[in-house]
Design an enzyme around this catalytic site. Structure first.
Site, PDB file in Angstrom:
ATOM      1  N   GLY A 298     -29.603   9.473  23.145  1.00  0.00           N
ATOM      2  CA  GLY A 298     -29.574  10.716  22.124  1.00  0.00           C
ATOM      3  C   GLY A 298     -30.324  11.568  21.997  1.00  0.00           C
ATOM      4  N   GLY A 299     -30.858  11.657  20.594  1.00  0.00           N
ATOM      5  CA  GLY A 299     -31.714  12.799  20.290  1.00  0.00           C
ATOM      6  C   GLY A 299     -33.173  12.366  21.166  1.00  0.00           C
TER       7      GLY A 299
ATOM      8  N   ASN B  23     -37.864  18.932  14.715  1.00  0.00           N
ATOM      9  CA  ASN B  23     -38.347  17.950  13.782  1.00  0.00           C
ATOM     10  C   ASN B  23     -39.731  19.009  12.767  1.00  0.00           C
ATOM     11  OD1 ASN B  23     -40.703  18.738  16.038  1.00  0.00           O
ATOM     12  ND2 ASN B  23     -41.490  16.117  16.254  1.00  0.00           N
TER      13      ASN B  23
ATOM     14  N   LYS C   3     -22.190  10.866  26.573  1.00  0.00           N
ATOM     15  CA  LYS C   3     -23.055  11.237  26.328  1.00  0.00           C
ATOM     16  C   LYS C   3     -24.183  11.614  27.532  1.00  0.00           C
ATOM     17  CE  LYS C   3     -24.385   9.818  21.541  1.00  0.00           C
ATOM     18  NZ  LYS C   3     -25.356   8.877  21.471  1.00  0.00           N
TER      19      LYS C   3
ATOM     20  N   LYS D 299     -32.734  16.190  11.442  1.00  0.00           N
ATOM     21  CA  LYS D 299     -33.291  17.138  12.880  1.00  0.00           C
ATOM     22  C   LYS D 299     -32.830  18.157  13.060  1.00  0.00           C
ATOM     23  CE  LYS D 299     -36.459  13.995  14.814  1.00  0.00           C
ATOM     24  NZ  LYS D 299     -36.432  13.102  15.854  1.00  0.00           N
TER      25      LYS D 299
HETATM   26  P1  ATR Z   1     -32.998   8.487  18.831  1.00  0.00           P
HETATM   27  O1  ATR Z   1     -33.013  10.056  18.188  1.00  0.00           O
HETATM   28  O2  ATR Z   1     -33.721   7.159  18.399  1.00  0.00           O
HETATM   29  O3  ATR Z   1     -32.818   9.024  20.056  1.00  0.00           O
HETATM   30  P2  ATR Z   1     -29.521   8.248  18.823  1.00  0.00           P
HETATM   31  O4  ATR Z   1     -29.634   9.609  19.105  1.00  0.00           O
HETATM   32  O5  ATR Z   1     -28.779   7.060  18.031  1.00  0.00           O
HETATM   33  O6  ATR Z   1     -31.411   8.089  18.385  1.00  0.00           O
HETATM   34  O7  ATR Z   1     -29.262   7.415  20.453  1.00  0.00           O
HETATM   35  C1  ATR Z   1     -30.250   5.871  20.553  1.00  0.00           C
HETATM   36  C2  ATR Z   1     -29.719   5.550  22.170  1.00  0.00           C
HETATM   37  O8  ATR Z   1     -29.946   4.454  22.107  1.00  0.00           O
HETATM   38  C3  ATR Z   1     -28.316   6.254  22.437  1.00  0.00           C
HETATM   39  O9  ATR Z   1     -28.194   6.913  23.892  1.00  0.00           O
HETATM   40  C4  ATR Z   1     -27.732   4.660  22.386  1.00  0.00           C
HETATM   41  O10 ATR Z   1     -26.933   5.119  23.082  1.00  0.00           O
HETATM   42  P3  ATR Z   1     -25.090   5.365  23.137  1.00  0.00           P
HETATM   43  O11 ATR Z   1     -25.058   6.722  24.063  1.00  0.00           O
HETATM   44  O12 ATR Z   1     -24.452   4.006  24.553  1.00  0.00           O
HETATM   45  O13 ATR Z   1     -24.827   4.831  21.700  1.00  0.00           O
HETATM   46  C5  ATR Z   1     -28.276   4.068  22.952  1.00  0.00           C
HETATM   47  N1  ATR Z   1     -28.586   2.766  22.520  1.00  0.00           N
HETATM   48  C6  ATR Z   1     -28.911   2.136  21.317  1.00  0.00           C
HETATM   49  N2  ATR Z   1     -28.122   0.644  20.653  1.00  0.00           N
HETATM   50  C7  ATR Z   1     -28.445   0.302  22.683  1.00  0.00           C
HETATM   51  C8  ATR Z   1     -27.859  -0.558  22.928  1.00  0.00           C
HETATM   52  N3  ATR Z   1     -28.180  -1.888  21.900  1.00  0.00           N
HETATM   53  N4  ATR Z   1     -27.668  -1.030  23.989  1.00  0.00           N
HETATM   54  C9  ATR Z   1     -28.016   0.738  25.192  1.00  0.00           C
HETATM   55  N5  ATR Z   1     -28.016   1.267  24.612  1.00  0.00           N
HETATM   56  C10 ATR Z   1     -28.337   1.781  23.352  1.00  0.00           C
END
Ligand code: ATR
Length: 486
Positions: free
Chosen positions: A348-349, A307, A374, A286
């Site tokens: 995240g994204g 996207n 973040k 992306k």
């Molecule tokens: P997407 O594009 O789907 O948002 P991403 O950019 O990898 O994917 O972001 C994932 C999000 O889910 C992030 O906010 C991540 O938290 P961190 O920034 O702390 O990594 C969150 N996330 C993923 N697994 C998690 C978990 N087990 N518990 C809490 N937050 C989680």
């Protein structure tokens, strides 16, 4: 033509596979290397039971099959079974010409001269195919593209070997999937598919039903507009189930295909050479597509991710339909000023599109995330507040909207809840972007507390429909049955 590879251990199983799939296919391939030895005696009579042409194949282990007989015995077996009413017999390119082949020609049986590479793709596929074609039979190459440049090379066969009218080109594995669906654009006159209830005949095989009903692969012609989705991984995507039925419903001659892409630069090369009209972009590309875009919308600039890419006047334009797809189900609440403060879980994204959409509509946003850095970075950009996820309980009763953007609770992790300490008052709108399962544990808790819930599937469908509009210029047609289980 779609050819069903029969993968049964018995002729009865093979016949059942044929019966289940005959509405979608034009011919079948009987793989005698997969049959139990006791079945082989009756195999020559198999074509007499079917109304379709049958290819006879006895694939060696080195070519991805199961036949471990010494070569002379294997060829003896092939010759024996070939006494039946087969339309084609597959003979590997390295097998020396013999009386057997003259005999097949004399009986009007066509020979498919095949070359397999289950590990990769030789550099000389064009000259190899030419040499095979020069022998007077139907050349078939089944190779395993390892990079997207290999996929481009397979699509170029159509021009490079335009003088070979009957040829079969197969890209195996996940990277080869577009070459199977768009087989006509490789110059191939048939492709192979499998039965949905059986283990597949080869890596990357799609089912006959998917090939025929979802992709309408047989109906691709010179005028068909090609669209797709790029990602890595990408095969789990639901987007083909949105776009292909939509195209069909408005009688738009177009197809939407998943492309497993390791290099965005390579994909843009293919997009230029095949005149791809637009494509969706998913993880991890992306951001990677941004340098290739001639125009971007304000949302793409703000969110920093795109996207959807569409071809506009020979230029690539990037848009972000996640932004509007997210807003659509709560548009009325936003317009009526019902939402003043929102809590967004994750940074995240996906959260970036959500937070920017809310911020641009004057909604105060609190971001909570597992890693505070973040959350802070996104909050700083959007003038919001932030906190660590473990403090989420501090905000209960303080917000009108809760948006869950993390992958927590997504299949197979269905028993997880990203914020188990957060108690709902029953007055919030609660929106979970996860769409598999339909209702997450988090959303189930919100519903039980009396909250209005918004399902992730709504955002998925809305963003897909907006892409459809960007691709075609038409609204997504009403009353299309979207079967995401396909
Ligand atoms: P997407 O594009 O789907 O948002 P991403 O950019 O990898 O994917 O972001 C994932 C999000 O889910 C992030 O906010 C991540 O938290 P961190 O920034 O702390 O990594 C969150 N996330 C993923 N697994 C998690 C978990 N087990 N518990 C809490 N937050 C989680």
């Amino acid at each position: 033509m779609l050819c069903l590879t029969l993968t049964g251990a018995t002729l009865e199983e093979d016949f059942a596979q044929y019966e289940r799939n005959k509405a979608w296919i034009k011919l079948v391939e009987l793989r005698i290397d997969l049959l139990d030895p006791a079945e082989l005696e009756k195999a020559s009579a198999f074509p007499d039971r079917l109304d379709l042409p049958v290819i006879l194949t006895c694939r060696r282990i080195s070519d991805g099959g199961r036949c471990d007989l010494p070569e002379r015995q294997r060829l003896g077996l092939l010759k024996h079974v070939a006494s039946g009413n087969f339309s084609y017999v597959d003979i590997e390119d390295d097998v020396k010409k013999s009386e057997f082949e003259n005999d097949l020609h004399a009986r009007g049986i066509k020979i498919i001269r095949s070359f397999h590479d289950c590990e990769g793709m030789p550099a000389d596929i064009y000259s190899r195919l030419s040499r095979m074609a020069a022998k007077g039979d139907i050349p078939k190459i089944a190779v395993t593209p390892k990079t997207f440049m290999d996929v481009i090379a397979l699509f170029r066969i159509e021009q490079e070997l335009a003088d070979v009218p009957e040829k079969i080109v197969i890209g195996m594995g996940e990277m080869g999937v577009p070459t199977r669906i768009l087989y006509k654009r490789t110059g191939s006159f048939m492709t192979f598919c499998s039965d949905s209830l059986s283990s597949s005949g080869a890596p990357g095989h799609l089912t006959a039903r998917t090939m025929s009903e979802l992709y309408r692969a047989d109906q691709v012609d010179k005028q068909t507009h090609i669209y797709g989705i790029i990602g890595n991984p990408v095969m789990h995507t639901s987007s083909p189930m949105i776009h292909n039925p939509g195209f069909h419903a408005i009688r738009f001659n177009a197809i939407y295909v998943p492309f497993l892409v390791d290099s965005v630069r390579s994909f843009f090369k293919l997009a230029e050479s095949m005149c791809i009209y637009g494509f969706s972009v998913t993880i991890p590309h992306k951001q990677d597509v941004l340098p290739y875009l001639g125009r971007i919308t304000r949302e793409v600039k703000q969110i920093g991710s795109c996207n959807t890419v569409v071809r506009i006047q020979n230029m690539w334009k990037g848009i972000n339909t996640d932004y509007y797809g997210f807003l659509a189900p709560i548009q009325r609440d936003v317009e009526q000023g019902m939402i003043h403060t929102a809590l967004v879980i994750g940074a995240g994204g996906a959260a970036r599109a959500v937070v920017w959409a809310l911020h641009n509509h004057n909604i105060k946003v609190i971001i909570v995330n597992r890693s505070i850095e973040k959350a802070k970075a996104l909050a700083d950009e959007t003038m919001g507040s932030y906190d660590v996820l473990s403090n989420v309980g501090l905000y209960q009763g303080q917000v009108d909207l809760v948006v869950q953007t993390t992958s927590v609770g997504m299949e197979p992790d269905v028993d997880s809840d990203p914020a188990p300490g957060f108690q709902f008052t029953g007055h919030e709108i609660v929106y979970d972007l996860v769409y598999k399962p339909h209702e997450t544990k988090f959303l189930g808790r919100a519903k039980a507390a009396g909250c209005r819930v918004q399902y992730g599937i709504d955002m998925l469908l809305q963003q897909g429909k907006l892409q459809f509009e960007a691709f075609t210029g038409y609204h997504y047609p009403p009353k299309v049955y979207i079967d995401l289980s396909n």
